[in-house]
Design a protein around this motif. Structure first.
Motif, mmCIF file in Angstrom:
data_model
loop_
_atom_site.group_PDB
_atom_site.id
_atom_site.type_symbol
_atom_site.label_atom_id
_atom_site.label_comp_id
_atom_site.label_asym_id
_atom_site.label_seq_id
_atom_site.Cartn_x
_atom_site.Cartn_y
_atom_site.Cartn_z
ATOM 1 N N MET A 150 0.820 -1.197 0.000
ATOM 2 C CA MET A 150 0.000 0.000 0.000
ATOM 3 C C MET A 150 0.865 1.261 0.000
ATOM 4 O O MET A 150 0.641 2.191 -0.777
ATOM 5 C CB MET A 150 -0.935 -0.001 1.214
ATOM 6 C CG MET A 150 -1.987 -1.100 1.198
ATOM 7 S SD MET A 150 -3.192 -0.918 -0.124
ATOM 8 C CE MET A 150 -4.051 0.558 0.409
ATOM 9 N N VAL A 151 1.856 1.297 0.891
ATOM 10 C CA VAL A 151 2.713 2.475 0.995
ATOM 11 C C VAL A 151 3.470 2.702 -0.309
ATOM 12 O O VAL A 151 3.504 3.812 -0.853
ATOM 13 C CB VAL A 151 3.695 2.330 2.177
ATOM 14 C CG1 VAL A 151 4.753 3.436 2.139
ATOM 15 C CG2 VAL A 151 2.949 2.373 3.500
ATOM 16 N N GLY A 152 4.088 1.649 -0.837
ATOM 17 C CA GLY A 152 4.874 1.797 -2.058
ATOM 18 C C GLY A 152 4.041 2.227 -3.250
ATOM 19 O O GLY A 152 4.433 3.139 -3.991
ATOM 20 N N SER A 153 2.900 1.603 -3.441
ATOM 21 C CA SER A 153 2.082 1.926 -4.617
ATOM 22 C C SER A 153 1.486 3.324 -4.503
ATOM 23 O O SER A 153 1.411 4.065 -5.503
ATOM 24 C CB SER A 153 0.982 0.881 -4.807
ATOM 25 O OG SER A 153 0.106 0.849 -3.696
ATOM 26 N N ILE A 154 1.071 3.715 -3.303
ATOM 27 C CA ILE A 154 0.470 5.044 -3.140
ATOM 28 C C ILE A 154 1.530 6.138 -3.261
ATOM 29 O O ILE A 154 1.295 7.177 -3.901
ATOM 30 C CB ILE A 154 -0.294 5.132 -1.811
ATOM 31 C CG1 ILE A 154 -1.553 4.262 -1.883
ATOM 32 C CG2 ILE A 154 -0.669 6.578 -1.485
ATOM 33 C CD1 ILE A 154 -2.295 4.134 -0.575
ATOM 34 N N MET A 155 2.701 5.931 -2.672
ATOM 35 C CA MET A 155 3.770 6.928 -2.808
ATOM 36 C C MET A 155 4.142 7.106 -4.275
ATOM 37 O O MET A 155 4.373 8.222 -4.742
ATOM 38 C CB MET A 155 4.988 6.503 -1.994
ATOM 39 C CG MET A 155 4.798 6.631 -0.493
ATOM 40 S SD MET A 155 4.680 8.343 0.089
ATOM 41 C CE MET A 155 6.410 8.820 0.055
ATOM 42 N N ARG A 156 4.176 6.018 -5.003
ATOM 43 C CA ARG A 156 4.485 6.094 -6.431
ATOM 44 C C ARG A 156 3.398 6.864 -7.172
ATOM 45 O O ARG A 156 3.684 7.735 -7.995
ATOM 46 C CB ARG A 156 4.619 4.679 -6.997
ATOM 47 C CG ARG A 156 4.877 4.612 -8.487
ATOM 48 C CD ARG A 156 4.997 3.156 -8.932
ATOM 49 N NE ARG A 156 5.194 3.070 -10.371
ATOM 50 C CZ ARG A 156 4.229 3.068 -11.257
ATOM 51 N NH1 ARG A 156 2.966 3.146 -10.877
ATOM 52 N NH2 ARG A 156 4.492 2.986 -12.548
ATOM 53 N N ALA A 166 2.794 9.436 -16.247
ATOM 54 C CA ALA A 166 2.309 10.810 -16.122
ATOM 55 C C ALA A 166 2.872 11.698 -17.229
ATOM 56 O O ALA A 166 3.333 12.804 -16.978
ATOM 57 C CB ALA A 166 2.661 11.374 -14.752
ATOM 58 N N MET A 167 2.867 11.183 -18.451
ATOM 59 C CA MET A 167 3.395 11.933 -19.579
ATOM 60 C C MET A 167 2.343 11.992 -20.686
ATOM 61 O O MET A 167 1.432 11.167 -20.722
ATOM 62 C CB MET A 167 4.671 11.263 -20.110
ATOM 63 C CG MET A 167 5.798 11.204 -19.087
ATOM 64 S SD MET A 167 7.291 10.409 -19.741
ATOM 65 C CE MET A 167 6.750 8.706 -19.821
ATOM 66 N N ASP A 168 2.502 12.979 -21.576
ATOM 67 C CA ASP A 168 1.582 13.045 -22.702
ATOM 68 C C ASP A 168 1.996 12.018 -23.755
ATOM 69 O O ASP A 168 3.012 11.333 -23.617
ATOM 70 C CB ASP A 168 1.517 14.456 -23.280
ATOM 71 C CG ASP A 168 2.860 14.955 -23.828
ATOM 72 O OD1 ASP A 168 3.658 14.121 -24.321
ATOM 73 O OD2 ASP A 168 3.104 16.174 -23.767
ATOM 74 N N SER A 169 1.195 11.909 -24.825
ATOM 75 C CA SER A 169 1.421 10.851 -25.816
ATOM 76 C C SER A 169 2.782 10.958 -26.499
ATOM 77 O O SER A 169 3.440 9.944 -26.764
ATOM 78 C CB SER A 169 0.307 10.857 -26.860
ATOM 79 O OG SER A 169 0.234 12.130 -27.507
ATOM 80 N N ASP A 198 -0.833 3.163 -15.727
ATOM 81 C CA ASP A 198 -2.249 3.187 -15.391
ATOM 82 C C ASP A 198 -2.340 2.828 -13.922
ATOM 83 O O ASP A 198 -2.305 1.661 -13.536
ATOM 84 C CB ASP A 198 -3.007 2.171 -16.259
ATOM 85 C CG ASP A 198 -4.507 2.169 -15.979
ATOM 86 O OD1 ASP A 198 -4.912 2.590 -14.881
ATOM 87 O OD2 ASP A 198 -5.271 1.727 -16.859
ATOM 88 N N HIS A 199 -2.436 3.845 -13.064
ATOM 89 C CA HIS A 199 -2.377 3.609 -11.629
ATOM 90 C C HIS A 199 -3.509 2.723 -11.139
ATOM 91 O O HIS A 199 -3.310 1.876 -10.258
ATOM 92 C CB HIS A 199 -2.383 4.936 -10.872
ATOM 93 C CG HIS A 199 -1.154 5.756 -11.080
ATOM 94 N ND1 HIS A 199 0.112 5.284 -10.789
ATOM 95 C CD2 HIS A 199 -0.986 7.012 -11.559
ATOM 96 C CE1 HIS A 199 1.002 6.221 -11.069
ATOM 97 N NE2 HIS A 199 0.369 7.267 -11.539
#
Length: 232
Positions: A150-156, A166-169, A198-199
């Motif tokens: 949980m901590v690792g995935s949420i911090m990421r 988190a980038m454009d195409s 895709d979070h």
């Protein structure tokens, strides 16, 4: 010169809870790096020293922010359904709270706390797994594995850990080509997916991996979720 607000030295009605609530608002707005007691005093329209009537120092205040955010999570208290359904609901509640406070919530994930809220978070997780009748030591192993995920995935997801995404195409395409240019066959095959993120999908995949693995370990059927929970 000591910076101060324009109000009286000790505002009538100001409490520790109100100070912490104001700190949460400021950190959510400006981020933790921009936060200071001086700015908080100005925000509250009081003198700097008045804050010490409610918190001894900045570290204690940040601990209070973490505790308040953790205490605000409405962990589900479902009595029915399986442990797999309950742990999914628990994870969804935790992640939803993090997404509501993306700048302040990392304090929950990075500051050790012995508060009642922290104990309740642990108790609620263990309660999800109670029907498995694991030995206490193994219950704690499962708890800590779940917490680490949980901590690792949420911090990421909140941008506090290294990740590609988190980038454009155009940026995704450039990143894909850069990864593929390494010539490594594994990296080349996975480049389009390493370059984007895709979070929701990755969080659910990781969570289901843990649930299915635990189900296999204890010898019970894995119950796949009925549908993807995009609000997690």
């Amino acid at each position: 010169m000591t910076a101060r607000g324009t109000g009286r030295g000790r505002r009538v009605g100001l409490t520790r809870e109100k100070v912490i609530a104001a700190a949460v608002t400021m950190i959510d707005r400006d981020g933790p790096d921009a936060f200071s007691l001086r700015k908080l005093a100005t925000e509250l329209d009081i003198e700097n020293m008045s804050l010490y009537n409610h918190v001894p120092n900045k570290e204690a205040l940040l601990d209070g922010v973490a505790e308040a955010l953790l205490a605000s999570i409405a962990f589900p208290e479902e009595k029915g359904g399986s442990w797999q359904r309950r742990i999914r609901a628990h994870a969804a509640a935790f992640r939803a709270a993090a997404k509501q406070h993306p700048k302040a919530f990392p304090l929950v994930l990075t500051r050790p706390t012995q508060s009642p809220a922290a104990l309740e978070a642990m108790r609620s997780t263990l309660a999800c797994l109670d029907e498995l009748r694991l030995a206490p030591e193994e219950m704690v192993h499962v708890l800590r594995g779940y917490t680490a995920f949980m901590v690792g995935s949420i911090m990421r997801e909140l941008g506090y850990a290294i990740y590609l995404g988190a980038m454009d195409s155009d940026q995704v395409q450039q990143r894909t080509e850069a990864i593929a240019a390494s010539g490594d066959p594994i990296l080349t095959a996975t480049a389009p997916y390493l370059a984007d993120s895709d979070h929701d999908a990755e969080f659910q995949y990781g969570l289901e991996l843990m649930i299915s693995g635990l189900a296999a370990k204890v010898g019970v059927p894995y119950e796949a979720p009925a549908a993807r929970i995009s609000s997690m």
